[in-house]
Enzyme design. Structure first.
Site, PDB file in Angstrom:
ATOM      1  CE  LYS A  13      -2.283  -0.684   3.902  1.00  0.00           C
ATOM      2  NZ  LYS A  13      -1.669  -1.886   4.459  1.00  0.00           N
ATOM      3  NE  ARG A  88      -4.593  -1.071   9.441  1.00  0.00           N
ATOM      4  CZ  ARG A  88      -3.538  -0.409   8.980  1.00  0.00           C
ATOM      5  NH1 ARG A  88      -3.638   0.851   8.647  1.00  0.00           N
ATOM      6  NH2 ARG A  88      -2.387  -1.028   8.836  1.00  0.00           N
ATOM      7  NE  ARG A 122       7.079  -3.158   6.288  1.00  0.00           N
ATOM      8  CZ  ARG A 122       5.818  -2.817   6.159  1.00  0.00           C
ATOM      9  NH1 ARG A 122       5.358  -2.397   5.000  1.00  0.00           N
ATOM     10  NH2 ARG A 122       4.999  -2.892   7.187  1.00  0.00           N
ATOM     11  NE  ARG A 152       5.949   0.198  10.216  1.00  0.00           N
ATOM     12  CZ  ARG A 152       4.809   0.095   9.551  1.00  0.00           C
ATOM     13  NH1 ARG A 152       4.707   0.602   8.340  1.00  0.00           N
ATOM     14  NH2 ARG A 152       3.771  -0.496  10.084  1.00  0.00           N
ATOM     15  NE  ARG A 163       0.927  -4.016  11.596  1.00  0.00           N
ATOM     16  CZ  ARG A 163       1.903  -3.646  10.776  1.00  0.00           C
ATOM     17  NH1 ARG A 163       3.057  -4.264  10.806  1.00  0.00           N
ATOM     18  NH2 ARG A 163       1.722  -2.664   9.936  1.00  0.00           N
TER      19      ARG A 163
HETATM   20  P1  AMP Z   1       0.527   0.909   8.909  1.00  0.00           P
HETATM   21  O1  AMP Z   1       1.652   1.874   8.797  1.00  0.00           O
HETATM   22  O2  AMP Z   1      -0.613   1.244   7.981  1.00  0.00           O
HETATM   23  O3  AMP Z   1       0.974  -0.518   8.761  1.00  0.00           O
HETATM   24  O4  AMP Z   1      -0.084   1.060  10.408  1.00  0.00           O
HETATM   25  C1  AMP Z   1       0.734   0.837  11.548  1.00  0.00           C
HETATM   26  C2  AMP Z   1      -0.140   0.660  12.765  1.00  0.00           C
HETATM   27  O5  AMP Z   1      -0.884   1.861  13.012  1.00  0.00           O
HETATM   28  C3  AMP Z   1      -1.212  -0.428  12.664  1.00  0.00           C
HETATM   29  O6  AMP Z   1      -0.701  -1.709  12.990  1.00  0.00           O
HETATM   30  C4  AMP Z   1      -2.226   0.058  13.705  1.00  0.00           C
HETATM   31  O7  AMP Z   1      -1.747  -0.200  15.022  1.00  0.00           O
HETATM   32  C5  AMP Z   1      -2.195   1.555  13.500  1.00  0.00           C
HETATM   33  N1  AMP Z   1      -3.179   2.025  12.487  1.00  0.00           N
HETATM   34  C6  AMP Z   1      -2.906   2.539  11.253  1.00  0.00           C
HETATM   35  N2  AMP Z   1      -4.029   2.878  10.597  1.00  0.00           N
HETATM   36  C7  AMP Z   1      -5.047   2.561  11.436  1.00  0.00           C
HETATM   37  C8  AMP Z   1      -6.468   2.642  11.318  1.00  0.00           C
HETATM   38  N3  AMP Z   1      -7.074   3.098  10.199  1.00  0.00           N
HETATM   39  N4  AMP Z   1      -7.213   2.223  12.385  1.00  0.00           N
HETATM   40  C9  AMP Z   1      -6.625   1.772  13.514  1.00  0.00           C
HETATM   41  N5  AMP Z   1      -5.297   1.643  13.678  1.00  0.00           N
HETATM   42  C10 AMP Z   1      -4.503   2.040  12.655  1.00  0.00           C
END
Ligand code: AMP
Length: 205
Positions: A13, A88, A122, A152, A163
């Site tokens: 993404k 999400r 990554r 990360r 996740r």
């Molecule tokens: P990402 O960078 O998109 O992989 O998001 C990293 C983390 O941020 C996720 O594992 C969640 O803990 C939190 N997160 C990101 N976007 C959302 C969302 N739309 N709703 C809830 N938690 C989120």
């Protein structure tokens, strides 16, 4: 034109969002990135948010929707938005409909095996943020600014499994939401990044 990209962690993404936002002049909103920036502020809310993110758990809808609304209010000069990692949950999809009209929902599908492989590989530059696949780069130094590459904190195998499982639980509802609106499109995310990009471009052009 407003686009939602949905997919498991490490489905591509972020990579696709960067290319698409440049190609189509869209505001790229990554809620994961919004959270990581907010967490750096180290106030009470940040500590609460960090607790969820570190464990790979979803931040409660009211908190993430609040952050998103604030961000949209401060960034209101744009032609279109690309949402990366939002919604999400089905409730987030409903809340998003109150803010903007979504023209396309692109589902980028990858298997758990692919996610685990990508997550362990990554890295990004701690200075400029450039992303690297370690199996291709072979060095832990950024080729742009010579700074160290880091992983990360939530890119561990255990967190990725949590996740991924959470994503599987909610994805059908989110997809059904956009199928009802006839804006859902499926893409196999295990193809090369170039192929995925070309297919998304064909959909939205
Ligand atoms: P990402 O960078 O998109 O992989 O998001 C990293 C983390 O941020 C996720 O594992 C969640 O803990 C939190 N997160 C990101 N976007 C959302 C969302 N739309 N709703 C809830 N938690 C989120």
């Amino acid at each position: 034109m407003n686009i939602v990209l949905i997919g498991a962690p490490a489905s591509g993404k972020g990579t696709q969002s960067k290319r698409l936002s440049q190609e189509f002049n869209l505001l790229h909103i990554s809620t994961g990135e919004l959270l990581r920036q907010k967490i750096k502020q180290n106030d009470n809310l940040s500590k609460q948010l960090n607790g969820y993110v570190q464990k790979g758990k979803l931040v409660p809808d009211n908190l993430i929707v609040g952050l998103l609304k604030d961000y949209l209010e401060q960034n209101n000069k744009f032609d279109g938005i690309l949402f990366d990692g939002f919604p999400r949950t089905q409730n987030q999809a409903i809340e998003l409909d109150k803010l903007v009209k979504i023209d396309h929902c692109i589902e980028i599908d990858v298997s758990l095996g692919c996610v685990l492989d990508r997550v362990s590989n990554r890295f990004s530059c701690k200075n400029c943020g450039k992303a690297y696949i370690m199996s291709q780069h072979k060095s832990k130094i950024c080729s742009v600014c010579n700074q160290q590459l880091v992983q990360r904190a939530d890119d561990t195998e255990q967190t990725a499994k949590v996740r991924y499982a959470d994503y599987l639980q909610v994805k059908d509802n989110i997809i059904a939401h956009y199928k009802n609106k006839k804006v859902h499109h499926y893409i196999n995310g295990e193809q090369s990044a170039d192929k995925v990009f070309d297919q998304i471009c064909k959909i939205i052009k």
